[in-house]
Design a protein around this motif. Structure first.
Motif, PDB file in Angstrom:
ATOM      1  N   HIS A 185       0.926  -1.296   0.010  1.00 28.09           N
ATOM      2  CA  HIS A 185      -0.262   0.002   0.171  1.00 28.09           C
ATOM      3  C   HIS A 185       0.788   1.223   0.078  1.00 28.09           C
ATOM      4  CE1 HIS A 185      -3.614  -2.409   0.560  1.00 28.09           C
ATOM      5  NE2 HIS A 185      -2.963  -3.176   1.513  1.00 28.09           N
ATOM      6  N   GLN A 186       1.982   1.132  -0.275  1.00 25.05           N
ATOM      7  CA  GLN A 186       3.121   2.244  -0.761  1.00 25.05           C
ATOM      8  C   GLN A 186       3.396   2.757   0.742  1.00 25.05           C
ATOM      9  OE1 GLN A 186       0.205   2.810  -3.261  1.00 25.05           O
ATOM     10  NE2 GLN A 186       1.321   0.733  -3.829  1.00 25.05           N
ATOM     11  N   ASN A 187       3.230   2.119   1.774  1.00 24.31           N
ATOM     12  CA  ASN A 187       3.703   2.559   3.223  1.00 24.31           C
ATOM     13  C   ASN A 187       5.441   2.294   3.380  1.00 24.31           C
ATOM     14  OD1 ASN A 187       1.034   3.447   4.209  1.00 24.31           O
ATOM     15  ND2 ASN A 187       0.474   1.404   4.218  1.00 24.31           N
ATOM     16  N   VAL A 188       6.174   3.041   3.913  1.00 29.33           N
ATOM     17  CA  VAL A 188       7.497   2.810   3.992  1.00 29.33           C
ATOM     18  C   VAL A 188       7.634   1.707   5.168  1.00 29.33           C
ATOM     19  CG1 VAL A 188       9.763   3.683   4.863  1.00 29.33           C
ATOM     20  CG2 VAL A 188       8.284   5.206   3.475  1.00 29.33           C
ATOM     21  N   VAL A 189       8.292   0.715   4.980  1.00 27.93           N
ATOM     22  CA  VAL A 189       8.629  -0.454   5.895  1.00 27.93           C
ATOM     23  C   VAL A 189      10.071  -0.630   6.234  1.00 27.93           C
ATOM     24  CG1 VAL A 189       6.390  -1.797   5.512  1.00 27.93           C
ATOM     25  CG2 VAL A 189       8.530  -2.078   4.285  1.00 27.93           C
ATOM     26  N   TRP A 190      10.837   0.129   5.607  1.00 26.43           N
ATOM     27  CA  TRP A 190      12.161   0.075   5.743  1.00 26.43           C
ATOM     28  C   TRP A 190      12.731   1.451   5.220  1.00 26.43           C
ATOM     29  CZ3 TRP A 190      16.893   0.477   3.010  1.00 26.43           C
ATOM     30  CH2 TRP A 190      18.187   0.197   3.736  1.00 26.43           C
ATOM     31  N   ASP A 191      13.378   2.281   6.116  1.00 32.11           N
ATOM     32  CA  ASP A 191      13.752   3.706   5.884  1.00 32.11           C
ATOM     33  C   ASP A 191      15.426   3.537   5.533  1.00 32.11           C
ATOM     34  OD1 ASP A 191      14.427   6.368   5.705  1.00 32.11           O
ATOM     35  OD2 ASP A 191      12.577   6.834   6.884  1.00 32.11           O
ATOM     36  N   TYR A 192      15.775   4.078   4.303  1.00 29.08           N
ATOM     37  CA  TYR A 192      17.056   3.987   4.084  1.00 29.08           C
ATOM     38  C   TYR A 192      17.758   4.996   4.769  1.00 29.08           C
ATOM     39  CZ  TYR A 192      21.215   5.141   1.606  1.00 29.08           C
ATOM     40  OH  TYR A 192      22.644   5.376   1.339  1.00 29.08           O
ATOM     41  N   ALA A 193      17.038   6.394   4.982  1.00 25.16           N
ATOM     42  CA  ALA A 193      17.867   7.441   5.670  1.00 25.16           C
ATOM     43  C   ALA A 193      18.184   7.097   7.135  1.00 25.16           C
ATOM     44  CB  ALA A 193      17.003   8.660   5.554  1.00 25.16           C
ATOM     45  N   ARG A 194      17.581   6.240   7.504  1.00 30.05           N
ATOM     46  CA  ARG A 194      17.496   5.875   8.944  1.00 30.05           C
ATOM     47  C   ARG A 194      18.705   4.664   9.279  1.00 30.05           C
ATOM     48  NH1 ARG A 194      12.100   6.104  12.250  1.00 30.05           N
ATOM     49  NH2 ARG A 194      11.486   8.450  11.909  1.00 30.05           N
ATOM     50  N   ASN A 195      18.722   3.807   8.093  1.00 24.57           N
ATOM     51  CA  ASN A 195      19.521   2.806   8.023  1.00 24.57           C
ATOM     52  C   ASN A 195      20.627   2.611   7.015  1.00 24.57           C
ATOM     53  OD1 ASN A 195      17.834   1.131  10.381  1.00 24.57           O
ATOM     54  ND2 ASN A 195      16.311   1.923   8.559  1.00 24.57           N
ATOM     55  N   ARG A 196      21.088   3.794   6.504  1.00 23.33           N
ATOM     56  CA  ARG A 196      22.042   3.852   5.397  1.00 23.33           C
ATOM     57  C   ARG A 196      23.592   3.115   5.739  1.00 23.33           C
ATOM     58  NH1 ARG A 196      22.660   8.866   3.175  1.00 23.33           N
ATOM     59  NH2 ARG A 196      20.709   9.547   3.839  1.00 23.33           N
ATOM     60  N   GLN A 197      23.733   2.856   6.874  1.00 25.14           N
ATOM     61  CA  GLN A 197      25.040   2.125   7.271  1.00 25.14           C
ATOM     62  C   GLN A 197      24.729   0.894   7.105  1.00 25.14           C
ATOM     63  OE1 GLN A 197      26.289   3.775  10.883  1.00 25.14           O
ATOM     64  NE2 GLN A 197      27.300   5.276  10.014  1.00 25.14           N
ATOM     65  N   HIS A 198      23.594   0.213   7.078  1.00 20.00           N
ATOM     66  CA  HIS A 198      23.249  -1.176   7.120  1.00 20.00           C
ATOM     67  C   HIS A 198      22.080  -1.540   6.057  1.00 20.00           C
ATOM     68  CE1 HIS A 198      25.661  -1.306  10.860  1.00 20.00           C
ATOM     69  NE2 HIS A 198      24.679  -0.209  11.348  1.00 20.00           N
ATOM     70  N   HIS A 199      22.485  -1.106   4.753  1.00 18.22           N
ATOM     71  CA  HIS A 199      21.381  -1.576   3.761  1.00 18.22           C
ATOM     72  C   HIS A 199      21.775  -2.760   2.907  1.00 18.22           C
ATOM     73  CE1 HIS A 199      24.404   1.092   1.612  1.00 18.22           C
ATOM     74  NE2 HIS A 199      24.005   0.839   0.652  1.00 18.22           N
ATOM     75  N   HIS A 200      22.622  -3.580   3.175  1.00 24.27           N
ATOM     76  CA  HIS A 200      23.341  -4.514   2.050  1.00 24.27           C
ATOM     77  C   HIS A 200      22.694  -5.721   2.379  1.00 24.27           C
ATOM     78  CE1 HIS A 200      26.021  -1.784   0.191  1.00 24.27           C
ATOM     79  NE2 HIS A 200      26.635  -1.622   1.077  1.00 24.27           N
ATOM     80  N   ARG A 201      22.231  -6.253   3.767  1.00 21.72           N
ATOM     81  CA  ARG A 201      21.754  -7.544   3.890  1.00 21.72           C
ATOM     82  C   ARG A 201      20.284  -7.472   4.586  1.00 21.72           C
ATOM     83  NH1 ARG A 201      26.340 -11.198   6.381  1.00 21.72           N
ATOM     84  NH2 ARG A 201      24.932 -12.903   5.393  1.00 21.72           N
ATOM     85  N   ILE A 202      19.334  -6.913   3.829  1.00 20.56           N
ATOM     86  CA  ILE A 202      17.943  -6.936   4.336  1.00 20.56           C
ATOM     87  C   ILE A 202      17.256  -8.182   3.986  1.00 20.56           C
ATOM     88  CG2 ILE A 202      15.765  -5.598   3.987  1.00 20.56           C
ATOM     89  CD1 ILE A 202      17.379  -3.384   2.979  1.00 20.56           C
ATOM     90  N   ALA A 203      17.001  -8.795   5.022  1.00 21.18           N
ATOM     91  CA  ALA A 203      16.046 -10.048   4.880  1.00 21.18           C
ATOM     92  C   ALA A 203      14.727  -9.803   5.344  1.00 21.18           C
ATOM     93  CB  ALA A 203      16.952 -11.099   5.984  1.00 21.18           C
ATOM     94  N   GLY A 204      13.874 -10.904   4.826  1.00 21.18           N
ATOM     95  CA  GLY A 204      12.333 -10.921   5.147  1.00 21.18           C
ATOM     96  C   GLY A 204      11.824 -12.085   5.457  1.00 21.18           C
ATOM     97  N   VAL A 205      10.728 -12.325   6.277  1.00 21.99           N
ATOM     98  CA  VAL A 205      10.217 -13.399   6.626  1.00 21.99           C
ATOM     99  C   VAL A 205       8.503 -13.298   6.189  1.00 21.99           C
ATOM    100  CG1 VAL A 205      11.604 -14.163   8.425  1.00 21.99           C
ATOM    101  CG2 VAL A 205       9.855 -12.661   9.024  1.00 21.99           C
TER     102      VAL A 205
END
Length: 205
Positions: A185-205
């Motif tokens: 629904h186009q809601n932000v579920v992961w914010d790059y600006a807040r997590n820019r130091q840890h954006h290479h290994r995003i996992a999901g369940v």
């Protein structure tokens, strides 16, 4: 110095994507055991149509997930046929339209790639039949593992496209780059600006 790996686990449900404002005209998932990141994928040795009932429209959006198994050799991914004539084709290195082509290489990687192509069928084309084909394209072989394709007979907004790309990226372990991840629904579920130091290994369940 100690290094720490941070795993961000978020839930992106397919139902959220499929029940959002817009539904794909055609949606296909591979049922074969070969895989991309343990998710089924299939290599089409010959050209074959897997969707031949796409609604007539001047605008199309095709979002697909594939993995090139023979980098850097060029391989066919899919091509759109209008009245049995190839109008658009996506390879691992270019987008082809008629005799014209433009360079297409989102990432130099052997990992999964998410491509989003928005195209317009010229008004002068009398589209009596539209088919989306995968596999070989003319004399160009296909050596990609194709896992999932969503086709829309409309132009998606950037946020609509990103919500589908986010779903595919987390599902297949692909990299989207420096962007936010959105739910169906186009809601932000992961914010790059807040997590820019840890954006290479995003996992999901």
């Amino acid at each position: 110095m100690k290094y720490r790996t941070v795993f961000l686990v978020i839930a992106l449900l397919l139902s959220g994507v499929m029940h959002a404002q817009n539904h794909p005209t055609a949606w296909w998932q591979s049922p074969i055991s070969d895989s991309i990141s343990a998710i089924p994928s299939i290599v089409f040795e010959d050209s074959m149509v897997y969707v031949d009932s796409i609604e007539k429209s001047e605008l199309f959006t095709v979002i697909s997930t594939y993995c090139n198994q023979q980098v850097p050799n060029e391989s066919a991914v899919w091509h759109l046929m209008v009245n049995d004539g190839a109008l658009y084709g996506l390879t691992t290195q270019s987008i082809r339209s008629g005799h014209l082509s433009m360079r297409y290489r989102p990432y130099r990687t052997t990992g999964p790639i998410i491509s989003t192509i928005q195209m317009t069928i010229p008004e002068e084309s009398v589209a009596e039949h539209i088919g989306l084909y995968v596999g070989a394209m003319g004399d160009l072989p296909s050596t990609v593992g194709l896992s999932e394709v969503m086709c829309y007979n409309m132009r998606l907004s950037p946020s609509q496209s990103l919500s589908i790309q986010s779903y595919m990226a987390i599902k297949y372990g692909a990299m989207l780059g420096k962007v936010d991840y959105l739910d169906g629904h186009q809601n932000v579920v992961w914010d790059y600006a807040r997590n820019r130091q840890h954006h290479h290994r995003i996992a999901g369940v």
